[in-house]
Design a protein around this motif. Structure first.
Motif, PDB file in Angstrom:
ATOM      1  N   LEU A 147      69.430  98.213  14.351  1.00 39.33           N
ATOM      2  CA  LEU A 147      70.441  97.199  15.075  1.00 39.33           C
ATOM      3  C   LEU A 147      69.993  96.722  16.131  1.00 39.33           C
ATOM      4  O   LEU A 147      70.135  95.563  16.538  1.00 39.33           O
ATOM      5  CB  LEU A 147      71.843  97.975  15.095  1.00 39.33           C
ATOM      6  CG  LEU A 147      72.709  97.293  16.066  1.00 39.33           C
ATOM      7  CD1 LEU A 147      73.429  96.275  15.676  1.00 39.33           C
ATOM      8  CD2 LEU A 147      74.049  97.986  16.419  1.00 39.33           C
ATOM      9  N   ALA A 148      69.258  97.611  17.077  1.00 34.63           N
ATOM     10  CA  ALA A 148      68.563  96.979  18.351  1.00 34.63           C
ATOM     11  C   ALA A 148      67.418  96.130  18.112  1.00 34.63           C
ATOM     12  O   ALA A 148      67.285  95.452  18.816  1.00 34.63           O
ATOM     13  CB  ALA A 148      68.015  98.203  19.072  1.00 34.63           C
ATOM     14  N   ASN A 149      67.000  96.274  16.957  1.00 31.14           N
ATOM     15  CA  ASN A 149      65.679  95.308  16.431  1.00 31.14           C
ATOM     16  C   ASN A 149      66.447  94.073  16.295  1.00 31.14           C
ATOM     17  O   ASN A 149      65.544  92.772  16.417  1.00 31.14           O
ATOM     18  CB  ASN A 149      65.143  95.744  15.354  1.00 31.14           C
ATOM     19  CG  ASN A 149      63.776  94.989  14.979  1.00 31.14           C
ATOM     20  OD1 ASN A 149      62.756  95.758  14.402  1.00 31.14           O
ATOM     21  ND2 ASN A 149      63.628  93.940  15.465  1.00 31.14           N
ATOM     22  N   LEU A 150      67.494  93.707  15.983  1.00 27.57           N
ATOM     23  CA  LEU A 150      67.842  92.232  15.508  1.00 27.57           C
ATOM     24  C   LEU A 150      67.773  90.960  16.610  1.00 27.57           C
ATOM     25  O   LEU A 150      67.250  89.932  16.187  1.00 27.57           O
ATOM     26  CB  LEU A 150      69.691  92.488  15.174  1.00 27.57           C
ATOM     27  CG  LEU A 150      69.839  93.308  14.164  1.00 27.57           C
ATOM     28  CD1 LEU A 150      71.672  93.242  13.735  1.00 27.57           C
ATOM     29  CD2 LEU A 150      69.095  92.793  12.623  1.00 27.57           C
ATOM     30  N   PRO A 155      61.109  92.284  12.412  1.00 30.07           N
ATOM     31  CA  PRO A 155      61.272  93.489  12.131  1.00 30.07           C
ATOM     32  C   PRO A 155      60.284  94.373  12.364  1.00 30.07           C
ATOM     33  O   PRO A 155      59.026  94.099  12.063  1.00 30.07           O
ATOM     34  CB  PRO A 155      61.408  93.601  10.603  1.00 30.07           C
ATOM     35  CG  PRO A 155      60.888  92.470  10.104  1.00 30.07           C
ATOM     36  CD  PRO A 155      61.032  91.369  11.074  1.00 30.07           C
ATOM     37  N   TYR A 156      60.348  95.320  13.416  1.00 26.93           N
ATOM     38  CA  TYR A 156      59.201  96.097  13.844  1.00 26.93           C
ATOM     39  C   TYR A 156      59.537  97.877  13.943  1.00 26.93           C
ATOM     40  O   TYR A 156      58.898  98.541  14.126  1.00 26.93           O
ATOM     41  CB  TYR A 156      58.656  95.780  15.001  1.00 26.93           C
ATOM     42  CG  TYR A 156      58.969  96.156  16.391  1.00 26.93           C
ATOM     43  CD1 TYR A 156      58.434  97.318  16.854  1.00 26.93           C
ATOM     44  CD2 TYR A 156      60.327  95.743  16.824  1.00 26.93           C
ATOM     45  CE1 TYR A 156      58.878  97.727  18.206  1.00 26.93           C
ATOM     46  CE2 TYR A 156      60.641  96.273  18.127  1.00 26.93           C
ATOM     47  CZ  TYR A 156      60.010  97.086  18.820  1.00 26.93           C
ATOM     48  OH  TYR A 156      60.539  97.766  19.881  1.00 26.93           O
ATOM     49  N   SER A 157      61.006  97.788  14.158  1.00 24.91           N
ATOM     50  CA  SER A 157      61.484  99.357  14.648  1.00 24.91           C
ATOM     51  C   SER A 157      60.999 100.394  13.665  1.00 24.91           C
ATOM     52  O   SER A 157      60.520 101.475  14.167  1.00 24.91           O
ATOM     53  CB  SER A 157      62.842  99.456  14.892  1.00 24.91           C
ATOM     54  OG  SER A 157      63.549  99.023  13.634  1.00 24.91           O
ATOM     55  N   ALA A 158      60.992 100.276  12.373  1.00 24.65           N
ATOM     56  CA  ALA A 158      60.724 101.199  11.357  1.00 24.65           C
ATOM     57  C   ALA A 158      59.036 101.817  11.545  1.00 24.65           C
ATOM     58  O   ALA A 158      58.673 102.798  11.536  1.00 24.65           O
ATOM     59  CB  ALA A 158      61.038 100.975  10.198  1.00 24.65           C
ATOM     60  N   SER A 159      58.165 100.741  11.783  1.00 27.41           N
ATOM     61  CA  SER A 159      56.738 100.968  11.691  1.00 27.41           C
ATOM     62  C   SER A 159      56.517 101.440  13.320  1.00 27.41           C
ATOM     63  O   SER A 159      55.491 102.199  13.311  1.00 27.41           O
ATOM     64  CB  SER A 159      55.884  99.662  11.399  1.00 27.41           C
ATOM     65  OG  SER A 159      56.225  98.375  12.349  1.00 27.41           O
ATOM     66  N   ALA A 228      67.474  93.847   6.667  1.00 25.62           N
ATOM     67  CA  ALA A 228      68.610  93.503   7.760  1.00 25.62           C
ATOM     68  C   ALA A 228      67.956  92.539   8.564  1.00 25.62           C
ATOM     69  O   ALA A 228      68.918  91.661   9.122  1.00 25.62           O
ATOM     70  CB  ALA A 228      68.686  94.826   8.568  1.00 25.62           C
ATOM     71  N   GLN A 229      66.772  92.523   9.094  1.00 26.06           N
ATOM     72  CA  GLN A 229      66.283  91.495  10.010  1.00 26.06           C
ATOM     73  C   GLN A 229      66.361  90.100   9.381  1.00 26.06           C
ATOM     74  O   GLN A 229      66.804  89.054   9.935  1.00 26.06           O
ATOM     75  CB  GLN A 229      64.735  91.924  10.424  1.00 26.06           C
ATOM     76  CG  GLN A 229      64.454  90.858  11.758  1.00 26.06           C
ATOM     77  CD  GLN A 229      65.236  91.302  12.784  1.00 26.06           C
ATOM     78  OE1 GLN A 229      65.386  92.210  13.386  1.00 26.06           O
ATOM     79  NE2 GLN A 229      65.900  89.913  13.396  1.00 26.06           N
ATOM     80  N   LEU A 230      65.951  89.879   8.031  1.00 23.02           N
ATOM     81  CA  LEU A 230      65.818  88.471   7.509  1.00 23.02           C
ATOM     82  C   LEU A 230      67.211  88.185   7.223  1.00 23.02           C
ATOM     83  O   LEU A 230      67.653  86.798   7.221  1.00 23.02           O
ATOM     84  CB  LEU A 230      65.227  88.586   6.060  1.00 23.02           C
ATOM     85  CG  LEU A 230      63.542  89.092   6.062  1.00 23.02           C
ATOM     86  CD1 LEU A 230      62.882  88.932   4.730  1.00 23.02           C
ATOM     87  CD2 LEU A 230      62.991  87.988   7.073  1.00 23.02           C
ATOM     88  N   ALA A 231      68.254  88.931   6.877  1.00 23.93           N
ATOM     89  CA  ALA A 231      69.490  88.729   6.900  1.00 23.93           C
ATOM     90  C   ALA A 231      69.976  88.119   7.966  1.00 23.93           C
ATOM     91  O   ALA A 231      70.851  86.892   8.042  1.00 23.93           O
ATOM     92  CB  ALA A 231      70.393  89.759   6.309  1.00 23.93           C
ATOM     93  N   PHE A 232      69.778  88.992   9.057  1.00 24.78           N
ATOM     94  CA  PHE A 232      70.286  88.593  10.446  1.00 24.78           C
ATOM     95  C   PHE A 232      69.816  87.089  10.646  1.00 24.78           C
ATOM     96  O   PHE A 232      70.573  86.049  11.191  1.00 24.78           O
ATOM     97  CB  PHE A 232      70.103  89.499  11.354  1.00 24.78           C
ATOM     98  CG  PHE A 232      70.303  89.022  12.946  1.00 24.78           C
ATOM     99  CD1 PHE A 232      71.650  89.161  13.393  1.00 24.78           C
ATOM    100  CD2 PHE A 232      69.286  88.467  13.714  1.00 24.78           C
ATOM    101  CE1 PHE A 232      71.867  88.734  14.590  1.00 24.78           C
ATOM    102  CE2 PHE A 232      69.798  88.080  14.894  1.00 24.78           C
ATOM    103  CZ  PHE A 232      70.967  88.284  15.348  1.00 24.78           C
ATOM    104  N   ASP A 233      68.502  86.806  10.798  1.00 27.42           N
ATOM    105  CA  ASP A 233      67.710  85.661  10.962  1.00 27.42           C
ATOM    106  C   ASP A 233      68.382  84.433  10.101  1.00 27.42           C
ATOM    107  O   ASP A 233      68.752  83.197  10.656  1.00 27.42           O
ATOM    108  CB  ASP A 233      66.286  85.775  10.658  1.00 27.42           C
ATOM    109  CG  ASP A 233      65.651  86.763  11.882  1.00 27.42           C
ATOM    110  OD1 ASP A 233      66.433  87.328  12.753  1.00 27.42           O
ATOM    111  OD2 ASP A 233      64.564  87.107  11.589  1.00 27.42           O
ATOM    112  N   VAL A 234      68.711  84.684   9.016  1.00 29.99           N
ATOM    113  CA  VAL A 234      69.128  83.773   8.020  1.00 29.99           C
ATOM    114  C   VAL A 234      70.457  83.148   8.468  1.00 29.99           C
ATOM    115  O   VAL A 234      70.786  82.004   8.461  1.00 29.99           O
ATOM    116  CB  VAL A 234      69.169  84.083   6.489  1.00 29.99           C
ATOM    117  CG1 VAL A 234      69.712  83.052   5.828  1.00 29.99           C
ATOM    118  CG2 VAL A 234      67.513  84.151   5.972  1.00 29.99           C
TER     119      VAL A 234
END
Length: 382
Positions: A147-150, A155-159, A228-234
Motif C-alpha cells: 500500500l505504501a508503495n502505490l 513496485p519495489y517494496s517486496a524486493s 497491485a502497482q500496475l493496477a493502481f497505475d492503470v
C-alpha cells in the motif's frame, strides 16, 4: 555531547576514546585497507577490514548495561495511519495536477516540495515495515508495504525487504551488502562531476545495483506487489491522466536526488572527515573508521527518525518512535560517536570535498548472511 559548530555542517564530530576504541586497538593488526583477492590497492581505495561489524558488539554491551532497552522492541501502530495519510495526500496532489503542464512551475514545485518529501517519507515507511514494525503479523506488514508503495509509482517494496535485511545481517560484506557501491562505480564517478551525477541520480543506483550484485527468486509477494502497482497505475492514468502518474514518478525521482531528505542515503554509511583514502603506512595500520553515522536534526520528523542510524542498526527491532528513548537510555554509548549535523551539508561536502567519495565505505570480504533467496547450491538462505 561536544560538537564543532563553526565548521561545515557535514563535518564529523571526532570520537573520543572509550572501551570500544581500546578493543579496536587490540585487533588493528588484523585489519587492512587493501582489498582481498587480486584487485590491486592502486585500483581499490575502500576501507577493507576483517573485524566484525560494530553493531552486534555494541548491542550486546548496551543490553548488558541497560537490559530495559529490550522493552522498546515491537511494532508501532502509529505507522499505519501515517502511511494512509501520506498515500492519500499524494493521490490528491496527483489528481489536482492532472491538467497542469509538466514543465510548469506549479507542477515542478509541488513535485519537489511536497511530492519528493512525501515519497521519501513512504520510502522510509517501507523501511520500517520491512522490519515488521507496523504490525505483529508479518503478512500485514507485507500488505501495508505494498500500500505504501502505490504513490511511488514503481513496485519495489517486496524486493527491498530481503536486500535491506541482508544489509543489516551483512553490513559492509562485499557481494552481499547492496548498499555498497561497486569498485566500478567508485572509480568511474571519482570526480566532482561524477559525484554530482551520483547525488542527482542516486535513486537509480539504489534501484538497479542490487540486481547487478545478486538475483532474488520471485515469490508470490513480489507478484502481488507488481500486480497491485500496475493496477493502481492503470486506474490512475484512466481516471486522472498521464500527468498524475508522471507527478508520482517525478516525486520518487526527486526524493532520491538533490533533495534535503535524500541526504540520509549518503550520510548513513559513507566515511567523512580526514580519515578517507589515507595511503601512508601509518594510516594503513590504524583501525578502520566508523561505518555508520547518525543525524539528530529536524528532518527526522519527516523521515521516521532514520537519522538515528547507529541506534537503528544496533536495535533494528526498535521502531522509529522509540529510537530517541533508546538514545537517552544508552546515551553513554552514543554521545561520543561521530555524527552529521545537516543532510544538505552532507550532499554538499560529498560532491565538493576531494577527500570524500564513493570509495569512502568500509568493506569486509567475509561474514554475514543473505536473507531470502538461495545459496549457490540451491540451499535456502536466511
Amino acid at each position: 555531547m561536544a560538537m564543532s559548530s563553526s565548521v561545515s555542517t557535514a563535518t564529523i564530530t571526532p570520537r573520543t576514546s572509550n572501551k570500544s576504541d581500546e578493543n579496536m586497538s587490540t585487533t588493528s593488526e588484523q585489519e587492512q585497507v587493501s582489498p582481498p583477492g587480486d584487485v590491486g590497492a592502486d585500483y581499490d581505495h575502500f576501507f577493507w577490514t576483517y573485524t566484525e561489524e560494530p553493531h552486534r558488539t555494541r548491542r550486546q554491551a548496551i543490553i548488558k548495561a541497560h537490559p530495559e532497552v529490550l522493552k522498546l522492541c515491537g511494532p508501532e501502530l502509529l505507522t499505519f495511519p501515517l502511511v494512509l495519510a501520506v498515500v492519500t495526500l499524494q493521490i490528491l496532489c496527483a489528481y489536482a495536477l492532472r491538467h497542469t503542464p509538466v514543465l510548469s512551475l506549479p507542477y515542478l514545485l509541488t513535485a519537489y516540495a511536497i511530492g519528493a518529501t512525501a515519497n521519501q517519507n513512504l520510502f522510509l515507511a517501507i523501511h520500517e515495515i520491512t522490519h515488521n514494525l507496523a504490525f505483529k503479523s508479518p503478512l500485514a506488514n507485507r500488505l501495508l508495504a505494498i500500500l505504501a508503495n502505490l504513490p511511488i509509482g514503481i513496485p519495489y517494496s517486496a524486493s527491498f525487504r530481503p536486500y535491506h535485511l541482508t544489509h543489516h545481517k551483512s553490513l559492509g560484506v562485499d557481494g552481499l551488502d547492496t548498499d555498497l557501491p561497486t569498485a566500478l562505480e567508485a572509480w568511474f564517478l571519482d570526480s566532482v562531476a561524477g559525484k554530482a551525477f551520483f547525488a542527482t541520480f542516486q535513486i537509480l543506483f539504489y534501484a538497479l545495483r542490487p540486481m547487478m550484485v545478486y538475483q532474488l527468486p520471485l515469490t508470490w509477494i513480489h507478484a502481488l506487489n507488481v500486480v497491485a502497482q500496475l493496477a493502481f497505475d492503470v486506474l490512475l492514468v484512466r481516471y486522472a491522466g498521464g500527468r498524475a502518474l508522471g507527478y508520482l514518478i517525478l516525486s520518487s525521482f526527486l526524493a532520491g536526488s538533490l533533495h534535503p531528505c535524500a541526504g540520509h542515503f549518503i550520510a548513513e554509511h559513507y566515511v567523512f572527515g580526514q580519515q578517507s583514502r589515507a595511503q601512508d603506512a601509518a594510516a594503513a595500520k590504524q583501525a578502520a573508521p566508523e561505518e555508520t553515522y547518525s543525524y539528530y536534526g529536524v528532518l527526522n520528523y519527516l523521515t521516521y527518525n532514520v537519522g538515528l542510524h547507529n541506534e537503528h542498526h544496533d536495535f533494528p527491532a526498535v521502531p522509529w518512535t522509540r529510537l530517541w528513548k533508546l538514545n537517552a537510555i544508552a546515551n553513554e554509548f552514543y554521545r561520543d560517536l561521530p555524527c552529521h549535523h545537516s543532510w544538505v551539508g552532507v550532499i554538499w561536502q560529498f560532491v565538493l570535498d576531494k577527500e570524500v567519495g564513493l570509495w569512502c565505505r568500509v568493506k569486509r570480504s567475509q561474514g554475514g548472511r543473505k536473507v531470502g533467496g538461495t545459496g549457490g547450491h540451491g540451499q535456502p538462505m536466511g
